[in-house]
Design a protein around this motif. Structure first.
Motif, PDB file in Angstrom:
ATOM      1  N   VAL A  22       0.864  -1.187   0.000  1.00 40.03           N
ATOM      2  CA  VAL A  22       0.000   0.000   0.000  1.00 40.03           C
ATOM      3  C   VAL A  22       0.899   1.236   0.000  1.00 40.03           C
ATOM      4  N   PRO A  23       0.612   2.228  -0.874  1.00 34.15           N
ATOM      5  CA  PRO A  23       1.470   3.416  -0.936  1.00 34.15           C
ATOM      6  C   PRO A  23       1.112   4.488   0.089  1.00 34.15           C
ATOM      7  N   ILE A  24       2.131   5.224   0.503  1.00 32.78           N
ATOM      8  CA  ILE A  24       1.963   6.468   1.260  1.00 32.78           C
ATOM      9  C   ILE A  24       2.480   7.591   0.388  1.00 32.78           C
ATOM     10  N   THR A  25       1.638   8.609   0.187  1.00 32.15           N
ATOM     11  CA  THR A  25       1.951   9.666  -0.783  1.00 32.15           C
ATOM     12  C   THR A  25       1.820  11.068  -0.176  1.00 32.15           C
ATOM     13  N   GLY A  26       2.021  11.185   1.117  1.00 36.02           N
ATOM     14  CA  GLY A  26       1.859  12.477   1.773  1.00 36.02           C
ATOM     15  C   GLY A  26       2.897  13.497   1.351  1.00 36.02           C
ATOM     16  N   HIS A  27       2.474  14.773   1.311  1.00 39.85           N
ATOM     17  CA  HIS A  27       3.376  15.867   0.936  1.00 39.85           C
ATOM     18  C   HIS A  27       4.121  16.450   2.133  1.00 39.85           C
ATOM     19  N   THR A  28       3.576  16.253   3.340  1.00 35.57           N
ATOM     20  CA  THR A  28       4.212  16.749   4.559  1.00 35.57           C
ATOM     21  C   THR A  28       4.364  15.592   5.533  1.00 35.57           C
ATOM     22  N   GLN A  29       5.197  15.794   6.558  1.00 32.86           N
ATOM     23  CA  GLN A  29       5.360  14.739   7.557  1.00 32.86           C
ATOM     24  C   GLN A  29       4.032  14.442   8.238  1.00 32.86           C
ATOM     25  N   GLU A  30       3.250  15.478   8.485  1.00 32.16           N
ATOM     26  CA  GLU A  30       1.946  15.282   9.125  1.00 32.16           C
ATOM     27  C   GLU A  30       1.036  14.432   8.242  1.00 32.16           C
ATOM     28  N   ASP A  31       1.046  14.706   6.928  1.00 32.78           N
ATOM     29  CA  ASP A  31       0.236  13.909   5.993  1.00 32.78           C
ATOM     30  C   ASP A  31       0.704  12.450   5.979  1.00 32.78           C
ATOM     31  N   ILE A  32       2.006  12.268   5.971  1.00 31.17           N
ATOM     32  CA  ILE A  32       2.592  10.920   5.912  1.00 31.17           C
ATOM     33  C   ILE A  32       2.164  10.098   7.128  1.00 31.17           C
ATOM     34  N   ILE A  33       2.267  10.695   8.306  1.00 31.13           N
ATOM     35  CA  ILE A  33       1.922   9.965   9.525  1.00 31.13           C
ATOM     36  C   ILE A  33       0.412   9.740   9.610  1.00 31.13           C
ATOM     37  N   ALA A  34      -0.366  10.698   9.154  1.00 29.19           N
ATOM     38  CA  ALA A  34      -1.825  10.516   9.143  1.00 29.19           C
ATOM     39  C   ALA A  34      -2.209   9.341   8.246  1.00 29.19           C
ATOM     40  N   GLN A  35      -1.562   9.234   7.076  1.00 26.73           N
ATOM     41  CA  GLN A  35      -1.825   8.096   6.189  1.00 26.73           C
ATOM     42  C   GLN A  35      -1.384   6.791   6.849  1.00 26.73           C
ATOM     43  N   ALA A  36      -0.222   6.819   7.495  1.00 21.64           N
ATOM     44  CA  ALA A  36       0.287   5.608   8.150  1.00 21.64           C
ATOM     45  C   ALA A  36      -0.666   5.126   9.240  1.00 21.64           C
ATOM     46  N   GLU A  37      -1.253   6.058   9.963  1.00 16.67           N
ATOM     47  CA  GLU A  37      -2.167   5.680  11.047  1.00 16.67           C
ATOM     48  C   GLU A  37      -3.452   5.064  10.510  1.00 16.67           C
ATOM     49  N   LYS A  38      -3.844   5.434   9.297  1.00 12.79           N
ATOM     50  CA  LYS A  38      -5.007   4.798   8.669  1.00 12.79           C
ATOM     51  C   LYS A  38      -4.649   3.422   8.102  1.00 12.79           C
ATOM     52  N   ILE A  39      -3.435   3.309   7.598  1.00 18.69           N
ATOM     53  CA  ILE A  39      -2.999   2.065   6.964  1.00 18.69           C
ATOM     54  C   ILE A  39      -2.688   0.980   7.990  1.00 18.69           C
ATOM     55  N   TYR A  40      -2.066   1.352   9.090  1.00 24.21           N
ATOM     56  CA  TYR A  40      -1.562   0.358  10.044  1.00 24.21           C
ATOM     57  C   TYR A  40      -2.617  -0.664  10.475  1.00 24.21           C
ATOM     58  N   PRO A  41      -3.852  -0.241  10.836  1.00 31.90           N
ATOM     59  CA  PRO A  41      -4.842  -1.245  11.269  1.00 31.90           C
ATOM     60  C   PRO A  41      -5.210  -2.259  10.178  1.00 31.90           C
ATOM     61  N   GLU A  42      -4.988  -1.885   8.903  1.00 26.87           N
ATOM     62  CA  GLU A  42      -5.317  -2.786   7.792  1.00 26.87           C
ATOM     63  C   GLU A  42      -4.249  -3.846   7.570  1.00 26.87           C
ATOM     64  N   ALA A  73       5.510   4.750  13.426  1.00 24.46           N
ATOM     65  CA  ALA A  73       4.067   4.622  13.225  1.00 24.46           C
ATOM     66  C   ALA A  73       3.683   3.256  12.666  1.00 24.46           C
ATOM     67  N   LEU A  74       4.526   2.699  11.798  1.00 23.61           N
ATOM     68  CA  LEU A  74       4.195   1.431  11.137  1.00 23.61           C
ATOM     69  C   LEU A  74       4.664   0.214  11.915  1.00 23.61           C
ATOM     70  N   LYS A  75       5.442   0.435  12.979  1.00 31.76           N
ATOM     71  CA  LYS A  75       5.953  -0.649  13.811  1.00 31.76           C
ATOM     72  C   LYS A  75       6.680  -1.688  12.942  1.00 31.76           C
ATOM     73  N   ASP A  76       6.156  -2.928  12.863  1.00 30.56           N
ATOM     74  CA  ASP A  76       6.906  -3.979  12.157  1.00 30.56           C
ATOM     75  C   ASP A  76       6.427  -4.218  10.725  1.00 30.56           C
ATOM     76  N   ILE A  77       5.574  -3.338  10.190  1.00 33.67           N
ATOM     77  CA  ILE A  77       5.193  -3.484   8.775  1.00 33.67           C
ATOM     78  C   ILE A  77       6.400  -3.100   7.916  1.00 33.67           C
ATOM     79  N   PRO A  78       6.847  -3.954   7.016  1.00 31.89           N
ATOM     80  CA  PRO A  78       8.006  -3.629   6.178  1.00 31.89           C
ATOM     81  C   PRO A  78       7.770  -2.393   5.312  1.00 31.89           C
ATOM     82  N   ILE A  79       8.822  -1.604   5.160  1.00 26.73           N
ATOM     83  CA  ILE A  79       8.755  -0.371   4.370  1.00 26.73           C
ATOM     84  C   ILE A  79       9.636  -0.507   3.133  1.00 26.73           C
ATOM     85  N   LEU A  80       9.060  -0.192   1.985  1.00 27.91           N
ATOM     86  CA  LEU A  80       9.787  -0.009   0.726  1.00 27.91           C
ATOM     87  C   LEU A  80       9.827   1.483   0.462  1.00 27.91           C
TER      88      LEU A  80
END
Length: 253
Positions: A22-42, A73-80
């Motif tokens: 799943v991609p994260i495409t935020g323009h600011t750090q706040e956007d990036i973390i907000a997206q991560a917080e929505k993605i993590y539960p999935e 924010a993503l804990k142990d979810i692998p990051i590319l």
């Protein structure tokens, strides 16, 4: 040829069904973390951080802050981590030197499991960054994206083979179809590549015409498929919940 498994943290490519990124495409750090917080539960298998969307990508300090915050924010979810250049559908125009400087910054931060490295840069620079990633324990996913057309089958396979020869851990190609024949070419190239290469491959045909290729990886040999939780990073991506169910429905016994 037998595909060797490649580990990205807790996720293993080349084994079992295609893994979902799943991609994260935020323009600011706040956007990036907000997206991560929505993605993590999935709980996707991988998160691709598209740093070419990040407004402060050329600031080493701000990029590091974002990388550290995202890892937390993503804990142990692998990051590319991916900087997609403008010529391959990315958001930010940089020189080759700037591109490789950013790749090296990402490796230095030690906050990612994998690094996207585009095939079509200076060959010696590509070899060098692949070597540096290996030394850092970071998987390299070498990539090529054509948003205009679908090359001939042999050409696509040749590009994937070239990636393996350059030392990539995983070889990736994404193309744009204009007909069902184009989609079939991509699927045939994927099947040929999985029987030719020892590295896992990731392939996709983009847009609505190509959506079937995002579902059929287990049959034809693509080891990762890209889904959405919120914003998409390429045309044709399918919502994660839907894609997970569809992969379950299509699984091979």
């Amino acid at each position: 040829m037998t595909t060797k498994a490649v580990k990205l943290g807790r996720t293993e490519l080349g084994v079992g069904r295609p893994k979902i990124a799943v991609p994260i495409t935020g323009h600011t750090q706040e956007d990036i973390i907000a997206q991560a917080e929505k993605i993590y539960p999935e709980q996707p298998d991988i998160v691709e951080w598209r740093i070419d969307f990040f407004d402060d990508v050329t600031s080493k300090g701000l990029l590091k802050n974002a990388a550290v915050s995202l890892r937390t924010a993503l804990k142990d979810i692998p990051i590319l981590t991916t900087f997609r250049t403008k010529g391959e559908g990315g958001e930010t125009l940089l020189s080759d030197q700037e591109y490789f400087d950013i790749c090296r910054n990402i490796l230095e931060f030690n906050q990612t499991d994998a690094l996207d490295v585009e095939l079509y840069h200076d060959t010696e620079s590509v070899k060098s960054i692949v070597s540096e990633a290996s030394e850092a324990g970071v998987v390299t996913i070498m990539s090529n994206h054509d948003f205009d057309k679908t090359p001939e089958q042999d050409d696509m396979v040749d590009r994937l083979v070239q990636m393996e020869k350059l030392g990539a851990d995983v070889a990736k190609i994404a193309v744009m179809p204009h007909s069902t024949d184009d989609v079939l070419k991509l699927m045939s190239a994927t099947n040929q590549a999985q029987n030719t290469l020892s590295t896992p491959v990731i392939t996709m045909s983009m847009g609505d015409l190509g959506k079937v290729t995002r579902l059929s990886g287990e049959v034809f040999g693509s080891t990762v498929t890209f889904a959405t939780v919120g914003a998409a990073s390429a045309p044709g991506q399918i919502p994660l919940t839907n894609l997970r169910q569809e992969l379950d429905d299509l699984k091979l016994n």
